[in-house]
Write a protein that holds these residues in place. Structure first.
Motif, PDB file in Angstrom:
ATOM      1  N   ASN A  57      17.635 -20.949  -9.140  1.00 60.62           N
ATOM      2  CA  ASN A  57      16.663 -21.653  -8.599  1.00 60.62           C
ATOM      3  C   ASN A  57      15.218 -21.404  -8.494  1.00 60.62           C
ATOM      4  O   ASN A  57      14.914 -20.315  -9.011  1.00 60.62           O
ATOM      5  CB  ASN A  57      17.211 -21.952  -7.060  1.00 60.62           C
ATOM      6  CG  ASN A  57      18.586 -22.296  -6.908  1.00 60.62           C
ATOM      7  OD1 ASN A  57      18.933 -23.404  -7.725  1.00 60.62           O
ATOM      8  ND2 ASN A  57      19.399 -21.511  -6.306  1.00 60.62           N
ATOM      9  N   CYS A  58      14.375 -22.775  -8.280  1.00 60.15           N
ATOM     10  CA  CYS A  58      13.037 -22.354  -8.214  1.00 60.15           C
ATOM     11  C   CYS A  58      12.470 -21.933  -7.012  1.00 60.15           C
ATOM     12  O   CYS A  58      12.997 -22.470  -6.023  1.00 60.15           O
ATOM     13  CB  CYS A  58      12.011 -23.568  -8.672  1.00 60.15           C
ATOM     14  SG  CYS A  58      10.357 -23.337  -8.722  1.00 60.15           S
ATOM     15  N   PRO A  59      11.702 -20.917  -6.729  1.00 57.66           N
ATOM     16  CA  PRO A  59      11.182 -20.553  -5.339  1.00 57.66           C
ATOM     17  C   PRO A  59      10.451 -21.659  -4.678  1.00 57.66           C
ATOM     18  O   PRO A  59       9.693 -22.403  -5.793  1.00 57.66           O
ATOM     19  CB  PRO A  59      10.536 -19.211  -5.606  1.00 57.66           C
ATOM     20  CG  PRO A  59       9.800 -19.256  -7.120  1.00 57.66           C
ATOM     21  CD  PRO A  59      10.923 -19.858  -7.921  1.00 57.66           C
ATOM     22  N   LYS A  60      10.468 -21.706  -3.479  1.00 55.29           N
ATOM     23  CA  LYS A  60       9.632 -22.789  -2.696  1.00 55.29           C
ATOM     24  C   LYS A  60       8.632 -21.980  -1.853  1.00 55.29           C
ATOM     25  O   LYS A  60       8.795 -20.866  -1.206  1.00 55.29           O
ATOM     26  CB  LYS A  60      10.484 -23.490  -2.038  1.00 55.29           C
ATOM     27  CG  LYS A  60      11.587 -24.344  -2.683  1.00 55.29           C
ATOM     28  CD  LYS A  60      10.874 -25.258  -3.715  1.00 55.29           C
ATOM     29  CE  LYS A  60      12.047 -26.206  -4.413  1.00 55.29           C
ATOM     30  NZ  LYS A  60      11.600 -27.203  -5.627  1.00 55.29           N
ATOM     31  N   SER A  61       7.543 -22.848  -1.625  1.00 53.77           N
ATOM     32  CA  SER A  61       6.533 -21.997  -0.465  1.00 53.77           C
ATOM     33  C   SER A  61       6.162 -23.252   0.424  1.00 53.77           C
ATOM     34  O   SER A  61       6.351 -24.163   0.491  1.00 53.77           O
ATOM     35  CB  SER A  61       5.238 -21.662  -1.443  1.00 53.77           C
ATOM     36  OG  SER A  61       4.575 -23.139  -2.058  1.00 53.77           O
ATOM     37  N   SER A  62       5.941 -22.355   1.656  1.00 53.81           N
ATOM     38  CA  SER A  62       5.248 -23.421   2.767  1.00 53.81           C
ATOM     39  C   SER A  62       3.920 -22.866   3.195  1.00 53.81           C
ATOM     40  O   SER A  62       3.786 -21.704   3.257  1.00 53.81           O
ATOM     41  CB  SER A  62       6.531 -23.464   4.008  1.00 53.81           C
ATOM     42  OG  SER A  62       6.816 -22.218   4.287  1.00 53.81           O
ATOM     43  N   CYS A  63       3.391 -23.618   3.659  1.00 50.24           N
ATOM     44  CA  CYS A  63       1.870 -23.299   4.058  1.00 50.24           C
ATOM     45  C   CYS A  63       1.869 -22.624   5.660  1.00 50.24           C
ATOM     46  O   CYS A  63       2.633 -23.056   6.317  1.00 50.24           O
ATOM     47  CB  CYS A  63       0.871 -24.264   3.866  1.00 50.24           C
ATOM     48  SG  CYS A  63       1.006 -25.950   4.995  1.00 50.24           S
ATOM     49  N   PRO A  64       0.854 -22.190   5.859  1.00 50.84           N
ATOM     50  CA  PRO A  64       0.654 -21.725   7.288  1.00 50.84           C
ATOM     51  C   PRO A  64       0.567 -22.821   8.019  1.00 50.84           C
ATOM     52  O   PRO A  64      -0.029 -23.985   7.759  1.00 50.84           O
ATOM     53  CB  PRO A  64      -0.885 -20.971   7.331  1.00 50.84           C
ATOM     54  CG  PRO A  64      -0.851 -20.691   5.958  1.00 50.84           C
ATOM     55  CD  PRO A  64      -0.415 -21.675   5.159  1.00 50.84           C
ATOM     56  N   SER A  65       1.072 -22.649   9.235  1.00 50.42           N
ATOM     57  CA  SER A  65       1.114 -23.753  10.479  1.00 50.42           C
ATOM     58  C   SER A  65      -0.345 -23.952  10.880  1.00 50.42           C
ATOM     59  O   SER A  65      -1.126 -23.186  11.082  1.00 50.42           O
ATOM     60  CB  SER A  65       2.165 -23.564  11.580  1.00 50.42           C
ATOM     61  OG  SER A  65       1.571 -22.295  12.391  1.00 50.42           O
ATOM     62  N   PRO A  66      -0.585 -25.167  11.466  1.00 49.38           N
ATOM     63  CA  PRO A  66      -1.796 -25.421  12.114  1.00 49.38           C
ATOM     64  C   PRO A  66      -2.436 -24.487  13.363  1.00 49.38           C
ATOM     65  O   PRO A  66      -3.480 -24.092  13.415  1.00 49.38           O
ATOM     66  CB  PRO A  66      -1.849 -26.911  12.641  1.00 49.38           C
ATOM     67  CG  PRO A  66      -0.910 -27.620  11.711  1.00 49.38           C
ATOM     68  CD  PRO A  66      -0.103 -26.553  11.308  1.00 49.38           C
ATOM     69  N   GLU A  67      -0.977 -24.131  14.108  1.00 50.95           N
ATOM     70  CA  GLU A  67      -1.161 -23.039  15.186  1.00 50.95           C
ATOM     71  C   GLU A  67      -1.512 -21.567  14.710  1.00 50.95           C
ATOM     72  O   GLU A  67      -2.093 -21.177  15.315  1.00 50.95           O
ATOM     73  CB  GLU A  67       0.282 -22.998  15.628  1.00 50.95           C
ATOM     74  CG  GLU A  67       0.648 -24.204  16.690  1.00 50.95           C
ATOM     75  CD  GLU A  67       1.146 -25.378  15.809  1.00 50.95           C
ATOM     76  OE1 GLU A  67       1.331 -26.475  16.230  1.00 50.95           O
ATOM     77  OE2 GLU A  67       1.341 -25.257  14.526  1.00 50.95           O
ATOM     78  N   THR A  68      -0.920 -21.497  13.419  1.00 50.55           N
ATOM     79  CA  THR A  68      -1.594 -20.105  12.779  1.00 50.55           C
ATOM     80  C   THR A  68      -3.126 -20.100  12.467  1.00 50.55           C
ATOM     81  O   THR A  68      -3.792 -19.095  12.928  1.00 50.55           O
ATOM     82  CB  THR A  68      -0.826 -19.769  11.367  1.00 50.55           C
ATOM     83  OG1 THR A  68       0.562 -19.733  11.720  1.00 50.55           O
ATOM     84  CG2 THR A  68      -1.187 -18.687  10.942  1.00 50.55           C
ATOM     85  N   TYR A  69      -3.472 -20.886  12.265  1.00 48.85           N
ATOM     86  CA  TYR A  69      -5.087 -21.325  11.843  1.00 48.85           C
ATOM     87  C   TYR A  69      -5.981 -21.348  13.389  1.00 48.85           C
ATOM     88  O   TYR A  69      -6.778 -20.626  13.430  1.00 48.85           O
ATOM     89  CB  TYR A  69      -5.265 -22.316  10.930  1.00 48.85           C
ATOM     90  CG  TYR A  69      -5.287 -22.294   9.502  1.00 48.85           C
ATOM     91  CD1 TYR A  69      -6.187 -21.391   8.949  1.00 48.85           C
ATOM     92  CD2 TYR A  69      -4.361 -22.735   8.758  1.00 48.85           C
ATOM     93  CE1 TYR A  69      -5.948 -21.101   7.526  1.00 48.85           C
ATOM     94  CE2 TYR A  69      -3.891 -22.741   7.418  1.00 48.85           C
ATOM     95  CZ  TYR A  69      -4.908 -21.720   6.807  1.00 48.85           C
ATOM     96  OH  TYR A  69      -4.878 -21.796   5.402  1.00 48.85           O
ATOM     97  N   MET A  70      -5.276 -22.007  14.091  1.00 47.06           N
ATOM     98  CA  MET A  70      -5.911 -22.082  15.475  1.00 47.06           C
ATOM     99  C   MET A  70      -5.910 -20.753  16.078  1.00 47.06           C
ATOM    100  O   MET A  70      -6.859 -20.604  16.591  1.00 47.06           O
ATOM    101  CB  MET A  70      -5.171 -23.157  16.458  1.00 47.06           C
ATOM    102  CG  MET A  70      -5.768 -23.172  17.852  1.00 47.06           C
ATOM    103  SD  MET A  70      -4.844 -24.102  19.001  1.00 47.06           S
ATOM    104  CE  MET A  70      -3.308 -23.251  19.276  1.00 47.06           C
TER     105      MET A  70
END
Length: 279
Positions: A57-70
């Protein structure tokens, strides 16, 4: 003025940047089958590449949450900047903007600015270094923003990968014509448009010839190169990166060349043997 720069984890940091105390990372996350990987200082590239090679399978990514940036914006620094990978390739930029809005709602006014790199990997590294240069020069917050945005508009991104499958399967090659069959060992020379979208510049049979073509494009495209820093990131192929450095030094004079190994997200898209060049 004190300042802080948050770089999402698609961007590599030099040892000097890590030691400066001015930088923080907003980590993206990667899923390979049942393995959940946080792209932070615990990332193990060797183990990750083995897992990817063993998976159908192809690896998938997810971005940082808005709370992480906050949370990253909630600091003592008077000027806070975030540098994200291209908004055309990830939701990291939009997440950072939402995090900024959440911060303002929760804590009030503060000088925060989000830079859409329109690039990735060491493109983000060079942008972060430009912010430091501007801050050290004593520029005001608006002056830093204007200078760095101008720098981004003049930046060029190039890459040659052993395989484009991860980019293709994750929908990052939308709109591109079909790439020549892998069985012919055709390697595309890729770049990024001014909008941060991926484009194909050329192709060649074999990686070495593709890298030579890429070096030719770079030497042709970059003006006043003696005043510019060029960055190379590689995925598990330091000798190949040094070879590209030599090719470029034979074709053009540069202020400096830095070489960095890819972090998690860049390793995911570059795959084993990939080379990214930004100037």
């Amino acid at each position: 003025m004190s300042y802080k720069i948050i770089v999402d984890s698609c961007g590599e940091l030099t040892e000097e940047m890590k030691a400066s105390g001015c930088f923080a990372t907003a980590s993206l996350e990667i899923q390979v089958d049942d393995y959940h990987i946080i792209d932070d200082e615990t990332f193990d590239q060797e183990d990750f590449l083995k897992k990817v090679a063993a998976s159908p399978n192809c690896p998938k990514s997810s971005c940082p949450s808005p709370e992480t940036y906050m949370e990253g914006f909630n600091c003592e620094a008077e000027h806070v900047y975030a540098v994200t990978l291209s908004a055309e390739l990830s939701g990291s930029y939009n997440s950072a903007v939402l995090g900024k809005n959440l911060y303002h709602e929760e804590y009030g006014d503060k000088d925060i600015y989000i830079f859409n790199s329109r690039s990735a990997s060491v493109g983000e590294t060079l942008i972060a270094q430009k912010i430091v240069e501007c801050e050290k020069a004593g520029m005001t917050f608006p002056e830093v923003i204007n200078a760095v945005e101008e720098y981004i508009r003049g930046q060029h991104t190039y890459f040659v990968l052993e395989s484009l499958e991860t980019l293709r399967k994750n929908g990052r090659l939308t709109g591109l014509k079909a790439i020549a069959a892998t069985v012919l060992n055709i390697k595309p020379v890729m770049g990024a448009t001014l909008k941060g979208e991926i484009c194909q510049l050329s192709q060649a049979r074999g990686v070495n010839k593709a890298l030579q073509k890429m070096a030719g494009f770079i030497a042709e495209d970059i003006k006043d190169s003696e005043h510019k820093t060029l960055a190379i990131s590689h995925c598990n192929c330091p000798d190949r990166a040094l070879s590209v450095k030599k090719m470029l030094e034979e074709k053009m004079k540069l202020k400096d060349i830095i070489i960095l190994d890819t972090r998690g997200i860049s390793s995911m898209y570059a795959n084993d043997g990939g080379i990214i060049v930004v100037v």
